[in-house]
Design a protein around this motif. Structure first.
Motif, PDB file in Angstrom:
ATOM      1  N   THR A   1     -17.635  14.690  20.525  1.00 37.23           N
ATOM      2  CA  THR A   1     -18.488  13.534  19.879  1.00 37.23           C
ATOM      3  C   THR A   1     -17.382  13.316  19.230  1.00 37.23           C
ATOM      4  O   THR A   1     -16.236  13.467  18.825  1.00 37.23           O
ATOM      5  N   ASN A   2     -17.650  11.895  19.336  1.00 35.18           N
ATOM      6  CA  ASN A   2     -16.395  10.882  18.403  1.00 35.18           C
ATOM      7  C   ASN A   2     -17.306  11.284  17.092  1.00 35.18           C
ATOM      8  O   ASN A   2     -18.052  10.158  16.592  1.00 35.18           O
ATOM      9  N   LEU A   3     -16.534  12.380  16.139  1.00 34.10           N
ATOM     10  CA  LEU A   3     -16.509  11.564  14.375  1.00 34.10           C
ATOM     11  C   LEU A   3     -15.595  10.282  14.384  1.00 34.10           C
ATOM     12  O   LEU A   3     -16.797  10.398  13.554  1.00 34.10           O
ATOM     13  N   LEU A   4     -14.595  10.190  14.445  1.00 34.39           N
ATOM     14  CA  LEU A   4     -14.775   9.121  13.465  1.00 34.39           C
ATOM     15  C   LEU A   4     -14.101   8.010  15.450  1.00 34.39           C
ATOM     16  O   LEU A   4     -12.737   8.553  16.155  1.00 34.39           O
ATOM     17  N   SER A   5     -13.986   7.319  15.080  1.00 34.53           N
ATOM     18  CA  SER A   5     -14.261   5.836  15.840  1.00 34.53           C
ATOM     19  C   SER A   5     -13.453   4.570  15.852  1.00 34.53           C
ATOM     20  O   SER A   5     -14.443   4.085  15.405  1.00 34.53           O
ATOM     21  N   GLY A   6     -12.198   4.467  15.156  1.00 36.42           N
ATOM     22  CA  GLY A   6     -11.311   3.507  14.842  1.00 36.42           C
ATOM     23  C   GLY A   6     -11.518   2.943  12.924  1.00 36.42           C
ATOM     24  O   GLY A   6     -11.864   1.664  12.894  1.00 36.42           O
ATOM     25  N   ALA A   7     -11.795   4.643  12.362  1.00 39.68           N
ATOM     26  CA  ALA A   7     -11.835   4.531  10.958  1.00 39.68           C
ATOM     27  C   ALA A   7     -10.791   4.153  10.491  1.00 39.68           C
ATOM     28  O   ALA A   7      -9.009   4.085  11.306  1.00 39.68           O
ATOM     29  N   GLU A   8     -10.462   3.307   9.169  1.00 39.40           N
ATOM     30  CA  GLU A   8      -9.649   2.902   8.251  1.00 39.40           C
ATOM     31  C   GLU A   8      -9.128   3.228   6.895  1.00 39.40           C
ATOM     32  O   GLU A   8     -10.585   3.268   6.470  1.00 39.40           O
ATOM     33  N   LEU A   9      -7.974   2.933   6.643  1.00 40.54           N
ATOM     34  CA  LEU A   9      -8.248   2.781   4.830  1.00 40.54           C
ATOM     35  C   LEU A   9      -6.841   2.602   4.871  1.00 40.54           C
ATOM     36  O   LEU A   9      -5.835   3.268   5.237  1.00 40.54           O
ATOM     37  N   ILE A  10      -6.820   1.935   3.161  1.00 43.55           N
ATOM     38  CA  ILE A  10      -5.860   1.335   2.522  1.00 43.55           C
ATOM     39  C   ILE A  10      -5.566   1.507   1.176  1.00 43.55           C
ATOM     40  O   ILE A  10      -6.673   1.680   0.576  1.00 43.55           O
ATOM     41  N   VAL A  11      -4.890   2.930   0.803  1.00 45.94           N
ATOM     42  CA  VAL A  11      -4.674   3.030  -0.895  1.00 45.94           C
ATOM     43  C   VAL A  11      -3.608   2.181  -1.408  1.00 45.94           C
ATOM     44  O   VAL A  11      -2.494   2.292  -0.919  1.00 45.94           O
TER      45      VAL A  11
ATOM     46  N   PRO B   1       1.250  -1.373   0.028  1.00 42.31           N
ATOM     47  CA  PRO B   1       0.347   0.097   0.087  1.00 42.31           C
ATOM     48  C   PRO B   1       0.582   0.810   0.332  1.00 42.31           C
ATOM     49  O   PRO B   1       1.975   1.453   0.650  1.00 42.31           O
ATOM     50  N   LEU B   2       0.051   1.999  -0.709  1.00 42.90           N
ATOM     51  CA  LEU B   2       1.120   3.476  -0.416  1.00 42.90           C
ATOM     52  C   LEU B   2       0.470   4.441   0.949  1.00 42.90           C
ATOM     53  O   LEU B   2       1.616   4.914   1.247  1.00 42.90           O
ATOM     54  N   LEU B   3      -0.448   4.303   1.137  1.00 46.01           N
ATOM     55  CA  LEU B   3      -1.263   5.049   2.526  1.00 46.01           C
ATOM     56  C   LEU B   3      -2.111   3.786   3.397  1.00 46.01           C
ATOM     57  O   LEU B   3      -2.496   2.897   2.734  1.00 46.01           O
ATOM     58  N   ILE B   4      -1.483   4.158   4.756  1.00 45.03           N
ATOM     59  CA  ILE B   4      -2.065   3.256   5.154  1.00 45.03           C
ATOM     60  C   ILE B   4      -3.419   3.438   6.593  1.00 45.03           C
ATOM     61  O   ILE B   4      -1.968   4.551   7.195  1.00 45.03           O
ATOM     62  N   LEU B   5      -4.324   3.832   7.070  1.00 45.53           N
ATOM     63  CA  LEU B   5      -4.923   4.659   8.096  1.00 45.53           C
ATOM     64  C   LEU B   5      -5.440   3.491   9.194  1.00 45.53           C
ATOM     65  O   LEU B   5      -6.008   2.711   8.701  1.00 45.53           O
ATOM     66  N   ARG B   6      -4.959   3.334   9.964  1.00 50.44           N
ATOM     67  CA  ARG B   6      -5.566   2.543  11.375  1.00 50.44           C
ATOM     68  C   ARG B   6      -6.093   2.868  12.832  1.00 50.44           C
ATOM     69  O   ARG B   6      -5.592   3.480  13.148  1.00 50.44           O
ATOM     70  N   ASN B   7      -7.276   2.685  12.720  1.00 47.67           N
ATOM     71  CA  ASN B   7      -7.661   3.082  13.863  1.00 47.67           C
ATOM     72  C   ASN B   7      -7.976   3.983  14.601  1.00 47.67           C
ATOM     73  O   ASN B   7      -7.384   4.889  15.596  1.00 47.67           O
ATOM     74  N   ILE B   8      -8.043   4.866  13.510  1.00 49.30           N
ATOM     75  CA  ILE B   8      -8.233   6.976  13.317  1.00 49.30           C
ATOM     76  C   ILE B   8      -9.450   6.988  14.312  1.00 49.30           C
ATOM     77  O   ILE B   8     -11.008   6.848  14.202  1.00 49.30           O
ATOM     78  N   THR B   9      -8.629   7.526  15.545  1.00 52.61           N
ATOM     79  CA  THR B   9     -10.316   8.757  16.624  1.00 52.61           C
ATOM     80  C   THR B   9     -10.138   9.720  15.970  1.00 52.61           C
ATOM     81  O   THR B   9      -9.329  10.804  16.198  1.00 52.61           O
ATOM     82  N   LEU B  10     -10.848  10.889  15.886  1.00 49.83           N
ATOM     83  CA  LEU B  10     -11.367  12.282  16.312  1.00 49.83           C
ATOM     84  C   LEU B  10     -12.494  12.487  16.961  1.00 49.83           C
ATOM     85  O   LEU B  10     -13.153  11.833  16.533  1.00 49.83           O
ATOM     86  N   CYS B  11     -12.183  13.726  18.204  1.00 48.04           N
ATOM     87  CA  CYS B  11     -13.477  14.181  18.420  1.00 48.04           C
ATOM     88  C   CYS B  11     -12.845  15.394  18.070  1.00 48.04           C
ATOM     89  O   CYS B  11     -12.412  16.328  18.611  1.00 48.04           O
ATOM     90  N   LEU B  12     -14.654  16.004  18.329  1.00 54.61           N
ATOM     91  CA  LEU B  12     -15.201  16.992  18.025  1.00 54.61           C
ATOM     92  C   LEU B  12     -15.514  17.490  19.025  1.00 54.61           C
ATOM     93  O   LEU B  12     -16.907  17.165  18.955  1.00 54.61           O
TER      94      LEU B  12
END
Length: 351
Positions: A18-28, A4-15
């Motif tokens: 509010t838990n906007l992202l809670s374990g988001a993943e992406l592989i490109v 893969p060129l890019l990997i996102l694993r278990n991404i979390t982000l709170c605003l």
């Protein structure tokens, strides 16, 4: 299989809370064609910014292959600080990029390169930002709503350009046809978590609907099990027996599981309420005209719009569609001619 060129694993982000992202993943991977979909406000643009390195996540892993190049097209480009559109587009050129490609892209998108960036229409600014993003061919292109404010010829040109690109694409767009024609994988962001199907956007909605149906079945099954256990509890069992203590713990675990489940959000259905019905006449114009800087935008237009009519105003970016709408609604006064609105007209404007 290429790495893969890019990997996102278990991404979390709170605003805030509010838990906007809670374990988001992406592989490109190389030459991927990925559309990132989800409801408005689900965090698609935020996840795209994290992938492009424009925003930091609260937690999780982001890996980019060493030497990989990334380009990102924002929803709202900032063109301040540049004297001309050419200067803005050339501002993204890297060493080794073709210096003539900037002018080529501007011309393909209907711009000369001499325009003042601060005087551009929404569509012209979008085309200028697209030209800036496409001046080189990076390993990954992140495009956030690339068709916003574009007219049909510009959308068709962009679609063809991206089809011929060797870059991996990650797209966020509300343009269904654009996604259907370009995507080969679909990543669904739902309640902070991503799921991926190895199919284009064309197959996404039937798959999503089946997922919703299965989730509802699982929820109903859990509700029935909790009801059964509550019936057992209400018969007055004693909690002193070891077996009963285990069953009570299991019931509490079921209740906790049910509380933590998030009910899916269904489709939005819009209804309108009918106010006092206006007369038959809505708008009538007589030979109206409007000129800006000596250039005619609207000339000698006479039209009668009646209740129940459905009218679409189409034309290339900068042709004057918004100006015409403002003339028809009375928000702008014509240089010549007259506009008459229905005497009991009630108007709602969505910009």
């Amino acid at each position: 299989m290429t790495p893969p060129l890019l990997i996102l694993r278990n991404i979390t982000l709170c605003l805030g809370d509010t838990n906007l992202l809670s374990g988001a993943e992406l592989i490109v991977s190389k030459r991927d064609r990925i559309c990132l979909v989800g409801r408005n406000g689900s965090g698609k643009s935020t996840l795209l910014k994290i992938a492009a390195g424009k925003v930091d996540a609260d937690d999780g892993e982001r890996y980019v292959e060493p030497g990989a190049t990334l380009r990102y097209l924002p929803q709202e480009p900032n063109l301040t600080g540049y004297e001309t559109t050419r200067a803005y587009v050339e501002g993204e050129l890297a060493p080794g990029d073709d210096p003539h490609r900037a002018q080529y892209l501007l011309e393909q998108l209907g711009l000369t390169g001499e325009e003042n960036p601060l005087a551009l229409s929404g569509g012209e600014a979008r085309r200028c930002a697209i030209a800036r993003t496409l001046t080189s061919e990076p390993d990954i292109l992140f495009l956030d709503e690339p068709t916003n404010h574009l007219d049909l010829p510009a959308i068709e040109w962009l679609e063809n350009e991206l089809k011929n690109s060797r870059s991996a694409l990650v797209l966020v767009s509300h343009d269904r046809r654009f996604l259907e024609n370009l995507s080969r994988k679909t990543v669904w962001l739902n309640m902070g978590v991503t799921q991926q199907i190895e199919k284009s956007f064309t197959a996404f909605e039937p798959w999503r609907d089946k997922w919703f149906e299965q989730e509802e079945l699982n929820r109903n099954k859990l509700d029935r099990k909790i009801a059964s256990e509550l019936h057992w509890l209400n018969r007055g069992v004693t909690a002193r027996r070891k077996r009963n203590q285990g069953r009570l713990r299991a019931l509490n675990a079921l209740r906790a599981e049910r509380r933590n489940q998030k009910a899916f959000i269904g489709d939005v259905k819009l209804t309108t309420t009918e106010g006092n019905r206006a007369g038959k006449l809505v708008i009538e114009t007589s030979s109206i005209g409007k000129t800006y800087d000596g250039a005619p935008i609207v000339r000698d237009l006479s039209i009668r719009i009646q209740r129940g009519d459905r009218i679409g105003i189409v034309g290339p970016n900068g042709a004057g569609k918004t100006t015409l709408l403002n003339l028809l609604t009375g928000a702008l006064t014509p240089d010549e001619g007259s506009v008459r609105l229905g005497p009991t007209l009630q108007m709602v404007l969505l910009d």
